[in-house]
Motif scaffolding. Sequence first.
Motif, PDB file in Angstrom:
ATOM      1  N   PHE A  41     -58.828 -67.359 -16.688  1.00  0.00           N
ATOM      2  CA  PHE A  41     -59.017 -68.684 -16.968  1.00  0.00           C
ATOM      3  C   PHE A  41     -58.386 -69.104 -18.474  1.00  0.00           C
ATOM      4  N   TYR A  42     -58.473 -68.403 -19.481  1.00  0.00           N
ATOM      5  CA  TYR A  42     -57.985 -69.055 -20.751  1.00  0.00           C
ATOM      6  C   TYR A  42     -56.525 -69.313 -20.506  1.00  0.00           C
ATOM      7  N   GLU A  43     -55.627 -68.416 -19.833  1.00  0.00           N
ATOM      8  CA  GLU A  43     -54.270 -68.645 -19.633  1.00  0.00           C
ATOM      9  C   GLU A  43     -53.972 -69.738 -18.777  1.00  0.00           C
ATOM     10  N   VAL A  44     -54.758 -69.974 -17.878  1.00  0.00           N
ATOM     11  CA  VAL A  44     -54.467 -71.191 -16.964  1.00  0.00           C
ATOM     12  C   VAL A  44     -55.029 -72.391 -17.524  1.00  0.00           C
ATOM     13  N   PHE A  45     -55.982 -72.597 -18.298  1.00  0.00           N
ATOM     14  CA  PHE A  45     -56.379 -73.884 -18.728  1.00  0.00           C
ATOM     15  C   PHE A  45     -56.499 -74.147 -20.165  1.00  0.00           C
ATOM     16  N   LYS A  46     -55.840 -73.239 -20.929  1.00  0.00           N
ATOM     17  CA  LYS A  46     -55.842 -73.541 -22.363  1.00  0.00           C
ATOM     18  C   LYS A  46     -55.160 -74.648 -22.899  1.00  0.00           C
ATOM     19  N   GLY A  47     -54.033 -75.237 -22.258  1.00  0.00           N
ATOM     20  CA  GLY A  47     -53.002 -76.230 -22.520  1.00  0.00           C
ATOM     21  C   GLY A  47     -53.783 -77.657 -21.970  1.00  0.00           C
ATOM     22  N   LEU A  48     -54.721 -77.641 -21.613  1.00  0.00           N
ATOM     23  CA  LEU A  48     -55.361 -78.980 -21.070  1.00  0.00           C
ATOM     24  C   LEU A  48     -56.199 -79.496 -22.055  1.00  0.00           C
ATOM     25  N   GLU A  49     -56.102 -80.923 -22.287  1.00  0.00           N
ATOM     26  CA  GLU A  49     -56.871 -81.468 -23.539  1.00  0.00           C
ATOM     27  C   GLU A  49     -58.229 -81.562 -23.110  1.00  0.00           C
TER      28      GLU A  49
END
Length: 111
Positions: free
Chosen positions: A96-104
């Motif tokens: 979840f961290y890897e998939v969502f980390k770049g979303l503002e």
Amino acid sequence: MAKVNISLVGGQTYPVYLGIAESKPDKVILIHSEKSKEEAERIAKETNLPTEYKPFDTVDVAKVFAQARNIAKLLSADDQYVINITSGTKVWTIVFYEVFKGLENVEFIYI
């Protein structure tokens, strides 16, 4: 603009309750396994918020990545998301961290 809490549900449910209470969401998405489904249902009943259940594999990393990416594709740019990575499996937390980390419009919490 809605506020959505996405919580990983494992054997320890208290951090999930705290994350929901603190984030004051309009909606909750509970990520659970077959084993933690009852806990997810209990959380939904006690928080009395609109809730979606998302059953996840617990160990197959490729499958978990695919499932998390499917959720990410459905996120609305107009909404705000709080992801509680405290509970659930370690695989879920990392994915979840890897998939969502770049979303503002995504914030992570760990209780």
